[in-house]
Design a protein around this motif. Structure first.
Motif, PDB file in Angstrom:
ATOM      1  N   LEU A 215       2.280 -14.262   9.240  1.00  0.00           N
ATOM      2  CA  LEU A 215       0.953 -14.162   8.641  1.00  0.00           C
ATOM      3  C   LEU A 215       0.887 -12.856   7.853  1.00  0.00           C
ATOM      4  N   ALA A 216       0.958 -12.964   6.526  1.00  0.00           N
ATOM      5  CA  ALA A 216       0.938 -11.789   5.644  1.00  0.00           C
ATOM      6  C   ALA A 216      -0.512 -11.502   5.286  1.00  0.00           C
ATOM      7  N   ALA A 217      -1.152 -10.626   6.061  1.00  0.00           N
ATOM      8  CA  ALA A 217      -2.590 -10.393   5.913  1.00  0.00           C
ATOM      9  C   ALA A 217      -2.883  -9.196   5.038  1.00  0.00           C
ATOM     10  N   ASP A 223       1.450  -2.643  -2.495  1.00  0.00           N
ATOM     11  CA  ASP A 223       2.874  -2.490  -2.191  1.00  0.00           C
ATOM     12  C   ASP A 223       3.229  -3.196  -0.885  1.00  0.00           C
ATOM     13  N   HIS A 224       2.423  -2.963   0.158  1.00  0.00           N
ATOM     14  CA  HIS A 224       2.721  -3.578   1.450  1.00  0.00           C
ATOM     15  C   HIS A 224       2.610  -5.092   1.394  1.00  0.00           C
ATOM     16  N   GLY A 225       1.639  -5.611   0.644  1.00  0.00           N
ATOM     17  CA  GLY A 225       1.471  -7.051   0.547  1.00  0.00           C
ATOM     18  C   GLY A 225       2.629  -7.723  -0.169  1.00  0.00           C
ATOM     19  N   LEU A 226       3.049  -7.158  -1.294  1.00  0.00           N
ATOM     20  CA  LEU A 226       4.184  -7.697  -2.028  1.00  0.00           C
ATOM     21  C   LEU A 226       5.451  -7.620  -1.199  1.00  0.00           C
ATOM     22  N   ASN A 227       5.634  -6.495  -0.504  1.00  0.00           N
ATOM     23  CA  ASN A 227       6.828  -6.327   0.324  1.00  0.00           C
ATOM     24  C   ASN A 227       6.856  -7.336   1.474  1.00  0.00           C
ATOM     25  N   ALA A 228       5.708  -7.582   2.118  1.00  0.00           N
ATOM     26  CA  ALA A 228       5.671  -8.532   3.230  1.00  0.00           C
ATOM     27  C   ALA A 228       6.067  -9.929   2.762  1.00  0.00           C
ATOM     28  N   ALA A 243      -4.726 -15.341   4.901  1.00  0.00           N
ATOM     29  CA  ALA A 243      -5.528 -14.121   5.033  1.00  0.00           C
ATOM     30  C   ALA A 243      -5.248 -13.115   3.933  1.00  0.00           C
ATOM     31  N   ALA A 244      -4.322 -13.426   3.023  1.00  0.00           N
ATOM     32  CA  ALA A 244      -3.911 -12.443   2.019  1.00  0.00           C
ATOM     33  C   ALA A 244      -4.894 -12.338   0.858  1.00  0.00           C
ATOM     34  N   CYS A 245      -5.796 -13.284   0.728  1.00  0.00           N
ATOM     35  CA  CYS A 245      -6.704 -13.286  -0.423  1.00  0.00           C
ATOM     36  C   CYS A 245      -8.125 -12.888  -0.054  1.00  0.00           C
ATOM     37  N   LEU A 271       3.075 -11.044  12.334  1.00  0.00           N
ATOM     38  CA  LEU A 271       1.874 -10.599  11.630  1.00  0.00           C
ATOM     39  C   LEU A 271       2.149  -9.263  10.962  1.00  0.00           C
ATOM     40  N   VAL A 272       1.749  -9.156   9.680  1.00  0.00           N
ATOM     41  CA  VAL A 272       1.791  -7.882   8.957  1.00  0.00           C
ATOM     42  C   VAL A 272       0.375  -7.607   8.479  1.00  0.00           C
ATOM     43  N   ALA A 273      -0.209  -6.461   8.886  1.00  0.00           N
ATOM     44  CA  ALA A 273      -1.607  -6.194   8.570  1.00  0.00           C
ATOM     45  C   ALA A 273      -1.844  -4.699   8.450  1.00  0.00           C
ATOM     46  N   ALA A 274      -3.002  -4.356   7.861  1.00  0.00           N
ATOM     47  CA  ALA A 274      -3.402  -2.965   7.696  1.00  0.00           C
ATOM     48  C   ALA A 274      -4.073  -2.458   8.972  1.00  0.00           C
ATOM     49  N   PRO A 275      -4.117  -1.125   9.184  1.00  0.00           N
ATOM     50  CA  PRO A 275      -4.749  -0.585  10.388  1.00  0.00           C
ATOM     51  C   PRO A 275      -6.195  -1.025  10.568  1.00  0.00           C
TER      52      PRO A 275
END
Length: 557
Positions: A215-217, A223-228, A243-245, A271-275
């Motif tokens: 789940l690329a959130a 940068d983090h979104g493209l990398n995920a 959840a990316a949009c 899952l990859v997400a921001a703090p």
């Protein structure tokens, strides 16, 4: 071995063509289908006259067609520019002018607002309307999406790995553009080598495996979104885009709700997400997710300890990876929570395919425990700042000579002091490029200060991050008035409100009559000011304030 960004998908399609590459709602796209879509877009871009190194801008929410254009631009030898779909029209126009986009792909409702600005983008030749009919616009060519894909063309040429592959604009700079202040967006130039090595680095660090559902959130324009996204492709995993949009302007609540629902439904095991999103997620029921979620990546690293402890307790079988940023170097180091327990204050060790050196003034490596200047080297060092040779020259410089090698490698010098222990764990000693992380956005205090000083009302200004129990941090601005100026905190806030987007507005404004405190090096002592203001929002309400509440900041005179 993949050398170019789109080859990550091509290689996965060669190994497991039927495996699912993307999931978006009920739609599932196989690797074979995604590779074919990217190739089709590449042919159509070439038919539109797109040449090597030219920029293709995409202003769309995260969806399979967005990814297809990204891959097609890579295959066509062009560089992709992913634009925040929430970016207001004037700032979007500034970004398009800065990157020199040759092609823009956007939704019809966005193009209605952008059309008056397109004539101010001299490099723009073609607009592709996604999800609606083409209309007359201030460009040479406007095409509906289906008509664009039907264009006849030829197979594109191969680009070198060192060629420009993407421009990633930091959110705070693209939003903070103020034409009357002579400001401009700031883009980071990435080569194919950067993107591919970065994807492989994250996939290896988090142990993403083929067949995983990640789940690329994170928004794809970051940068983090493209990398995920690319890390999923590097591993042959499925990237779940649901959840990316979703904008994170509410402090992560909407994204957190979507993530919790998907995890409870066993839609993802990574899952990859921001703090800020993880803070919201920690408040929700994660019982069912605990059995299926194998790993969680915190992109940005700086997460509150109590939030981290809550997640660790709720997800006892989940590996949690903290990826820290240093200056403008995203995904700089990695730390596991157990290591955080053992090494308080550390930001971890360098990620795979990347290296950080701690150097003395004479260029020699520092001994363990000795403080020095932190320098990045390796495949993740980007090409520099787009259209900003002065800033690039300040932060991208040759590394000290390596014995036995004639050529000198370029490194990234963020202007940060650090030390390294005997096991290679890094500890920041002085972060001059500290970033304020608020509402999921990374805000440069220098950019805020630049705009505040640009009002012409103040002699000096300092922007600092103050801890907030919901938003992570909020922005506080402290300033002294120009001699003879009539200025108080309400007047200064009004000037900020006219120039800054909502999420960059200070939550506290303080106009002081005495000079701001200085550190030993003569710079404003932001650490002292941040410590002074630390208790300010300790008792803030649990729910974040609405955007309209920014009209009622904390003020002091």
């Amino acid at each position: 071995m993949a050398q170019l960004a789109h080859e990550l998908v091509d290689e996965a399609a060669g190994r497991t063509p039927a495996a699912v590459a993307l999931r978006h709602g009920a739609e599932c796209i196989s690797y074979a289908a995604l590779a074919a879509s990217g190739a089709s877009v590449a042919v159509s871009l070439r038919a539109c006259g797109v040449g090597g190194g030219e920029r293709v801008a995409i202003r769309l929410p995260a969806c399979p067609d967005t990814v297809a254009v990204l891959l097609g631009a890579s295959a066509a030898g062009a560089a992709v520019v992913l634009v925040d779909p929430q970016l207001e029209a004037a700032r979007c126009g500034a970004l398009l002018r800065d990157c020199g986009a040759r092609v823009l792909v956007a939704a019809p409702q966005d193009l209605e607002r952008l059309d008056p600005l397109l004539a101010t983008c001299p490099m723009l030749r073609t607009v592709i309307v996604h999800g609606g009919p083409a209309a007359s616009m201030a460009v040479q060519q406007a095409l509906a999406w289906d008509s664009f894909l039907a264009l006849p063309g030829r197979a594109p040429d191969t680009s070198p790995a060192a060629a420009l592959a993407a421009l990633v604009y930091s959110q705070q700079d693209s939003h903070a553009y103020a034409e009357d202040a002579g400001d401009a967006p700031r883009g980071m130039a990435h080569s194919h080598r950067n993107l591919v090595a970065g994807a492989q680095s994250t996939a290896r660090c988090a142990a993403i495996a083929a067949g995983d559902r990640v789940l690329a959130a994170l928004p794809l324009h970051t940068d983090h979104g493209l990398n995920a996204l690319l890390a999923c492709f590097a591993a042959g995993a499925t990237a779940v885009l649901d959840a990316a949009c979703v904008p994170a302007e509410d402090g992560g609540a909407a994204v957190g709700a979507i993530i919790a629902r998907l995890l409870q439904g066993d839609a993802a095991n990574g899952l990859v997400a921001a703090p800020s999103t993880l803070k919201e997620l920690a408040r929700r029921d994660l019982d069912r997710a605990a059995a299926s979620l194998r790993y969680l990546v915190c992109a940005g690293g700086a997460i509150e300890r109590k939030v981290l402890d809550t997640l660790r307790q709720a997800l006892p079988r989940t590996r949690i990876h903290l990826l820290y940023d240093i200056g403008d170097a995203c995904r700089s180091t990695s730390l596991m929570p157990a290591q955080l327990d053992e090494r308080p204050g550390s930001i971890g060790r360098a990620l795979p395919y990347s290296g950080w050196q701690v150097l003395r003034p004479d260029g020699r490596e520092c001994a363990a425990g000795e403080s020095g200047e932190l320098v990045r080297r390796g495949a993740l060092v980007t090409l520099g700042y787009w259209n900003d040779p002065q800033r690039s020259a300040a932060h991208y410089r040759p590394l000290p000579p390596t014995p036995g090698l004639a050529a000198r490698e370029n490194g990234y010098w963020p202007g940060v002091a650090a030390r390294r222990d005997a096991d290679g764990f890094l500890y920041l000693a002085d972060a001059r490029n500290d970033t304020i992380v608020t509402k999921g956005y990374r805000v440069s205090p220098r950019e805020v200060e630049k705009i505040v000083i640009g009002t012409g009302l103040v002699m000096e200004a300092a922007a600092v991050g103050v801890a907030h129990p919901v938003l992570g941090q909020v922005i506080a601005v402290l300033a002294t008035p120009r001699p003879g100026a009539r200025l108080d905190s309400q007047i200064l806030f009004g000037a900020c409100q006219a120039r800054l987007p909502q999420y960059m507005l200070p939550a506290m404004v303080d106009v002081r009559r005495a000079p701001l405190p200085r550190a030993r090096d003569g710079q404003i002592d932001r650490a002292l000011l941040a410590g002074e203001l630390a208790p300010l929002f300790a008792d803030a309400a649990r729910e974040p304030r609405s955007a309209n509440s920014a009209n009622r900041p904390e003020v002091a005179s």
